[in-house]
Design a protein around this motif. Structure first.
Motif, PDB file in Angstrom:
ATOM      1  N   VAL A 260       1.234  -0.664   0.017  1.00 18.90           N
ATOM      2  CA  VAL A 260       0.147  -0.010  -0.670  1.00 18.90           C
ATOM      3  C   VAL A 260       0.627   1.773  -0.015  1.00 18.90           C
ATOM      4  CG1 VAL A 260      -1.556   1.692   1.297  1.00 18.90           C
ATOM      5  CG2 VAL A 260      -2.062  -1.652   1.582  1.00 18.90           C
ATOM      6  N   ASP A 261       1.392   2.158  -0.930  1.00 17.32           N
ATOM      7  CA  ASP A 261       1.918   3.087  -1.316  1.00 17.32           C
ATOM      8  C   ASP A 261       2.969   2.637  -0.693  1.00 17.32           C
ATOM      9  OD1 ASP A 261       0.115   3.538  -3.077  1.00 17.32           O
ATOM     10  OD2 ASP A 261      -0.492   5.009  -1.846  1.00 17.32           O
ATOM     11  N   SER A 262       2.769   3.831   0.476  1.00 18.09           N
ATOM     12  CA  SER A 262       4.583   3.783   1.246  1.00 18.09           C
ATOM     13  C   SER A 262       4.527   3.106   2.460  1.00 18.09           C
ATOM     14  CB  SER A 262       4.931   5.298   1.726  1.00 18.09           C
ATOM     15  OG  SER A 262       3.692   5.703   2.671  1.00 18.09           O
ATOM     16  N   ALA A 263       3.377   1.983   2.795  1.00 14.70           N
ATOM     17  CA  ALA A 263       2.606   1.753   3.949  1.00 14.70           C
ATOM     18  C   ALA A 263       3.408  -0.040   4.106  1.00 14.70           C
ATOM     19  CB  ALA A 263       1.523   1.585   4.788  1.00 14.70           C
ATOM     20  N   SER A 264       4.023  -0.415   3.138  1.00 16.75           N
ATOM     21  CA  SER A 264       4.452  -1.591   2.415  1.00 16.75           C
ATOM     22  C   SER A 264       4.960  -2.351   3.653  1.00 16.75           C
ATOM     23  CB  SER A 264       5.068  -1.476   1.516  1.00 16.75           C
ATOM     24  OG  SER A 264       5.977  -1.299   0.764  1.00 16.75           O
ATOM     25  N   SER A 265       6.373  -1.350   4.102  1.00 16.58           N
ATOM     26  CA  SER A 265       6.743  -2.319   5.435  1.00 16.58           C
ATOM     27  C   SER A 265       5.773  -2.075   6.919  1.00 16.58           C
ATOM     28  CB  SER A 265       8.218  -1.697   5.905  1.00 16.58           C
ATOM     29  OG  SER A 265       7.881   0.533   5.790  1.00 16.58           O
ATOM     30  N   GLN A 266       5.084  -1.681   6.523  1.00 17.60           N
ATOM     31  CA  GLN A 266       4.128  -2.115   7.564  1.00 17.60           C
ATOM     32  C   GLN A 266       2.896  -3.402   7.753  1.00 17.60           C
ATOM     33  OE1 GLN A 266       4.556  -0.054  10.691  1.00 17.60           O
ATOM     34  NE2 GLN A 266       6.000   0.942   9.557  1.00 17.60           N
ATOM     35  N   PHE A 267       2.998  -4.102   6.655  1.00 18.00           N
ATOM     36  CA  PHE A 267       2.747  -5.571   6.789  1.00 18.00           C
ATOM     37  C   PHE A 267       3.054  -6.121   7.727  1.00 18.00           C
ATOM     38  CE2 PHE A 267       1.814  -9.970   4.458  1.00 18.00           C
ATOM     39  CZ  PHE A 267       0.475  -9.787   4.426  1.00 18.00           C
ATOM     40  N   ALA A 268       4.203  -6.478   8.488  1.00 16.66           N
ATOM     41  CA  ALA A 268       4.234  -7.445   9.462  1.00 16.66           C
ATOM     42  C   ALA A 268       3.859  -6.734  10.478  1.00 16.66           C
ATOM     43  CB  ALA A 268       5.841  -7.350   9.507  1.00 16.66           C
ATOM     44  N   ARG A 269       3.531  -5.764  10.214  1.00 22.14           N
ATOM     45  CA  ARG A 269       2.834  -5.723  11.685  1.00 22.14           C
ATOM     46  C   ARG A 269       1.276  -5.639  11.617  1.00 22.14           C
ATOM     47  NH1 ARG A 269       3.560   0.332  13.025  1.00 22.14           N
ATOM     48  NH2 ARG A 269       2.202  -1.008  14.912  1.00 22.14           N
TER      49      ARG A 269
ATOM     50  N   PHE B 195      -4.092  -0.118   8.122  1.00 20.38           N
ATOM     51  CA  PHE B 195      -2.653  -0.093   7.123  1.00 20.38           C
ATOM     52  C   PHE B 195      -3.759  -0.347   5.380  1.00 20.38           C
ATOM     53  CE2 PHE B 195      -1.654  -3.443   3.987  1.00 20.38           C
ATOM     54  CZ  PHE B 195      -0.506  -3.773   3.841  1.00 20.38           C
ATOM     55  N   LEU B 196      -4.660  -0.681   5.345  1.00 19.32           N
ATOM     56  CA  LEU B 196      -5.422   0.170   4.267  1.00 19.32           C
ATOM     57  C   LEU B 196      -5.703   1.238   4.001  1.00 19.32           C
ATOM     58  CD1 LEU B 196      -8.145  -2.792   4.421  1.00 19.32           C
ATOM     59  CD2 LEU B 196      -5.866  -2.645   2.879  1.00 19.32           C
ATOM     60  N   HIS B 197      -5.878   1.916   4.690  1.00 20.11           N
ATOM     61  CA  HIS B 197      -6.311   4.260   4.765  1.00 20.11           C
ATOM     62  C   HIS B 197      -5.283   4.626   4.231  1.00 20.11           C
ATOM     63  CE1 HIS B 197     -10.317   3.416   6.678  1.00 20.11           C
ATOM     64  NE2 HIS B 197     -10.063   2.747   5.331  1.00 20.11           N
ATOM     65  N   SER B 198      -4.109   4.079   4.152  1.00 17.37           N
ATOM     66  CA  SER B 198      -2.725   4.855   4.467  1.00 17.37           C
ATOM     67  C   SER B 198      -2.440   5.254   2.764  1.00 17.37           C
ATOM     68  CB  SER B 198      -1.249   3.441   5.016  1.00 17.37           C
ATOM     69  OG  SER B 198      -1.304   2.544   4.264  1.00 17.37           O
ATOM     70  N   GLY B 199      -3.205   4.325   1.806  1.00 18.75           N
ATOM     71  CA  GLY B 199      -3.187   4.304   0.248  1.00 18.75           C
ATOM     72  C   GLY B 199      -4.542   4.362  -0.147  1.00 18.75           C
ATOM     73  N   GLU B 200      -4.439   4.072  -1.138  1.00 25.34           N
ATOM     74  CA  GLU B 200      -5.309   4.726  -2.367  1.00 25.34           C
ATOM     75  C   GLU B 200      -5.965   3.350  -3.011  1.00 25.34           C
ATOM     76  OE1 GLU B 200      -6.319   6.960  -5.037  1.00 25.34           O
ATOM     77  OE2 GLU B 200      -6.090   9.111  -3.331  1.00 25.34           O
ATOM     78  N   SER B 201      -4.733   2.309  -3.279  1.00 23.42           N
ATOM     79  CA  SER B 201      -4.599   0.597  -3.311  1.00 23.42           C
ATOM     80  C   SER B 201      -4.002   0.138  -2.840  1.00 23.42           C
ATOM     81  CB  SER B 201      -5.316   0.873  -5.144  1.00 23.42           C
ATOM     82  OG  SER B 201      -3.557   2.108  -5.776  1.00 23.42           O
ATOM     83  N   VAL B 202      -4.350  -0.905  -3.184  1.00 20.75           N
ATOM     84  CA  VAL B 202      -3.373  -2.140  -2.464  1.00 20.75           C
ATOM     85  C   VAL B 202      -2.969  -3.188  -3.490  1.00 20.75           C
ATOM     86  CG1 VAL B 202      -5.750  -3.411  -1.145  1.00 20.75           C
ATOM     87  CG2 VAL B 202      -2.939  -3.347  -0.657  1.00 20.75           C
ATOM     88  N   SER B 203      -2.034  -3.803  -3.514  1.00 20.52           N
ATOM     89  CA  SER B 203      -1.548  -4.781  -4.242  1.00 20.52           C
ATOM     90  C   SER B 203      -1.381  -6.114  -3.882  1.00 20.52           C
ATOM     91  CB  SER B 203      -0.986  -4.689  -5.582  1.00 20.52           C
ATOM     92  OG  SER B 203       0.368  -4.281  -5.473  1.00 20.52           O
ATOM     93  N   LEU B 204      -1.255  -7.193  -4.409  1.00 20.44           N
ATOM     94  CA  LEU B 204      -0.176  -8.834  -3.610  1.00 20.44           C
ATOM     95  C   LEU B 204       1.885  -7.420  -4.177  1.00 20.44           C
ATOM     96  CD1 LEU B 204      -2.055 -11.358  -5.318  1.00 20.44           C
ATOM     97  CD2 LEU B 204      -1.839 -10.990  -2.682  1.00 20.44           C
ATOM     98  N   SER B 205       2.735  -8.538  -3.703  1.00 24.27           N
ATOM     99  CA  SER B 205       3.840  -7.300  -3.632  1.00 24.27           C
ATOM    100  C   SER B 205       4.589  -8.451  -3.200  1.00 24.27           C
ATOM    101  CB  SER B 205       4.015  -6.376  -3.349  1.00 24.27           C
ATOM    102  OG  SER B 205       4.690  -6.633  -1.858  1.00 24.27           O
ATOM    103  N   LEU B 206       5.954  -9.099  -3.128  1.00 30.35           N
ATOM    104  CA  LEU B 206       7.370  -9.820  -2.976  1.00 30.35           C
ATOM    105  C   LEU B 206       8.438  -9.210  -2.600  1.00 30.35           C
ATOM    106  CD1 LEU B 206       7.636 -12.986  -5.549  1.00 30.35           C
ATOM    107  CD2 LEU B 206       6.107 -12.684  -3.226  1.00 30.35           C
TER     108      LEU B 206
END
Length: 564
Positions: A183-192, A323-334
């Protein structure tokens, strides 16, 4: 002094620019890509000249990929630019190699191999010895028009279904590959996020972003087995680039994801006819579970493994909505990360609730360490042969052979199990099947005089060692004395001294085995990437050709041979 073009005189550009392109390509073959990039940064003329020096970059491609049989076809697919091909090979290089996860215990071995201007990750399935290795695709990383590794797809159960994703970041020395939500700049927060939220989010993204290959390309190969495969591979690549662009890289609007959550919640909400007793009981159990969880939280966080403490221990989980509201869209990522991993005999300690794959260190053979690398084989004598289709199948084992020094500095050869073809596991994933002391010759004679073709067995070298045996439960196997023998034709055989059980091995070329092998259906995308459920059986038994119930007898035979 300056030249008429405003560039400093005597910068050496004239000498390099005066060289024929073939000579420049020969010189560049001895340089690294970053050396060429540093050279191109020296002056404007060198940058322009090197950008147009296609042969110089083609030489770099051959350096990065020593045996590229279809490199010219790759260059044609990249618009005739060797620079674009070189950029992709250099950028995607950290992903190449073997990756693994602890679950299932039979083996979860993923090999990332060059495809067609792409990198294809495939899983070798637990199976019996057969003429064709069975494998399932996990993900594909394609180069875009400029050679950037920007087009990513996950694979799932249906061959035509693809799931677009992004490569959020890739460390040059990555040893852990995480599947996350971006989610834009919040990808590093996924582990939380809490584990349940992470799982729900990934499943929702899979449901929302699926695309489908055209029917005529669903069964297309993923690797070029011959020149005849190149046209269909090029067509498939163009279709995948188009699908990825149309799906905007798998980006799903946040409201769509939230709607999927609400729909899933409604399906799981009990109806009024269920009565209040079951709801009250569930709430009571939840309260008890919460009490126990809160009481043990401090002990659990203090006993977290070395590999997870620095990166994952958090005093509070991040709310999914935040987490979701930190961006307008979200995607799968590696995300390819470099972590400090503790290892035991070449097997990394792995986190059990992260959707991740861990890189295995594959030592290259060299003088004094000739037997390092990936080997495959079976139990029993004579050795099993893939072409013996009419004979009962033998469980296929993959072992990673690596060298370590003991406490006194003496070399050890350790054979780590990374795949086991029985139906129910005999020993844990990552176990040392045997350890050979390479400085100690064996005094035991090889038990057999002839092989399956009645040819005399030629023992070239032998080493004393210890083989795996029954110990203190499944997780803590013991060992019994044995010997490692180097036979003719490059074969290895480890023999347990007391039982005369024998494990015979041959060196594997996994890339060639996959190209000549058989593709089978994969699991659903998330479980296909990282199967986190603890399992001791073959989770692929539903697929034709995978090891199935008859192999239970094979497992018992192996167990009895070692531990009799």
């Amino acid at each position: 002094m300056s030249s008429g073009s405003g560039e400093p005189a005597g910068d050496g550009a004239e000498l390099l620019l005066s060289l024929p392109e073939d000579v420049l390509a020969l010189i560049s073959a001895h340089l690294r890509p970053r050396d060429l990039l540093a050279l191109s940064a020296a002056s404007r003329r060198l940058r322009l000249a090197l950008s147009a020096a296609d042969k110089a970059w083609l030489a770099q491609c051959r350096r990065l990929l020593p045996s590229p049989p279809h490199l010219l076809a790759w260059r044609a697919a990249a618009g005739g630019s060797s620079l674009a091909v070189c950029r992709f090979l250099h950028s995607a290089a950290p992903l190449l190699g073997l990756w693994a996860h602890q679950n299932p215990e039979l083996g979860n071995l993923v090999a990332a191999l060059p495809g067609f201007l792409s990198l294809v990750a495939v899983r070798a399935l637990p199976q019996e010895l057969s003429p064709r290795l069975r494998w399932a695709p996990v993900f594909e990383l394609l180069a875009d028009a400029c050679g950037r590794p920007a087009v990513l797809f996950l694979h799932g159960h249906q061959p035509a279904a693809l799931f677009p994703a992004l490569l959020s970041s890739l460390h040059p020395h990555a040893n852990v590959l995480f599947l996350e939500a971006h989610v834009d700049s919040a990808s590093s927060q996924f582990a939380r996020l809490a584990f349940a939220d992470r799982r729900r989010l990934l499943d929702s993204l899979v449901a929302a972003c699926s695309v489908t290959l055209p029917p005529d390309l669903a069964a297309a190969p993923l690797f070029a087995r011959s020149e005849q495969d190149l046209p269909v591979l090029a067509t498939r690549r163009e279709a995948m680039l188009r699908l990825h662009g149309e799906a905007t890289g798998g980006m799903v609007p946040t409201p769509v994801v939230e709607a999927l959550f609400l729909e899933a919640k409604k399906k799981n909400t009990p109806s009024q006819t269920d009565g209040g007793e079951r709801i009250r009981l569930r709430r009571s159990l939840s309260a008890v579970a919460g009490y126990v969880r809160n009481g043990l939280r401090q002990m659990v966080t203090r006993s977290v493994s070395t590999n997870s403490r620095a990166d994952y221990v958090d005093a509070k989980h991040l709310a999914l909505g935040e987490f979701l509201h930190s961006g307008e869209s979200v995607s799968l990522s590696l995300r390819g990360a470099r972590m400090r991993l503790s290892t035991y005999r070449a097997w990394p300690s792995m986190h059990d609730n992260r959707f991740a794959l861990y890189k295995l260190t594959v030592q290259a053979p060299m003088p004094g360490r000739e037997y390092a690398g990936l080997w495959g084989g079976t139990f029993g004598w004579p050795p099993g042969r893939p072409e013996d289709e009419c004979k009962p199948g033998k469980a296929l084992f993959f072992l990673l052979l690596s060298y370590e020094d003991d406490s006194e500095g003496n070399p050890l050869l350790i054979a780590t199990k990374v795949l086991e073809g029985t139906h129910y596991v005999v020993h844990p994933n990552g176990s040392a099947m045997f350890t050979a002391r390479m400085g100690e010759p064996s005094a035991e004679a090889f038990p057999w005089q002839t092989d399956g073709d009645s040819r005399s067995v030629d023992v070239q070298r032998s080493f004393a060692g210890d083989g795996i045996a029954n110990g203190y439960g499944f997780r803590f196997p013991g060992s019994k004395p044995g010997s490692l023998y180097v036979l003719q034709d490059g074969q290895l055989a480890f023999v347990w001294r007391d039982t005369k059980a024998v494990l015979t091995l041959r060196r594997l070329d996994l890339e060639e085995l996959v190209k000549k092998g058989e593709r089978v259906p994969a699991l659903q995308p998330i479980s296909n990437f990282a199967y986190l459920t603890k399992s001791y059986s073959n989770v692929f038994t539903a697929f034709p050709g995978s090891s199935s119930s008859p192999s239970v007898k094979g497992r018992k035979r192996i167990y009895q041979m070692i531990n009799w």
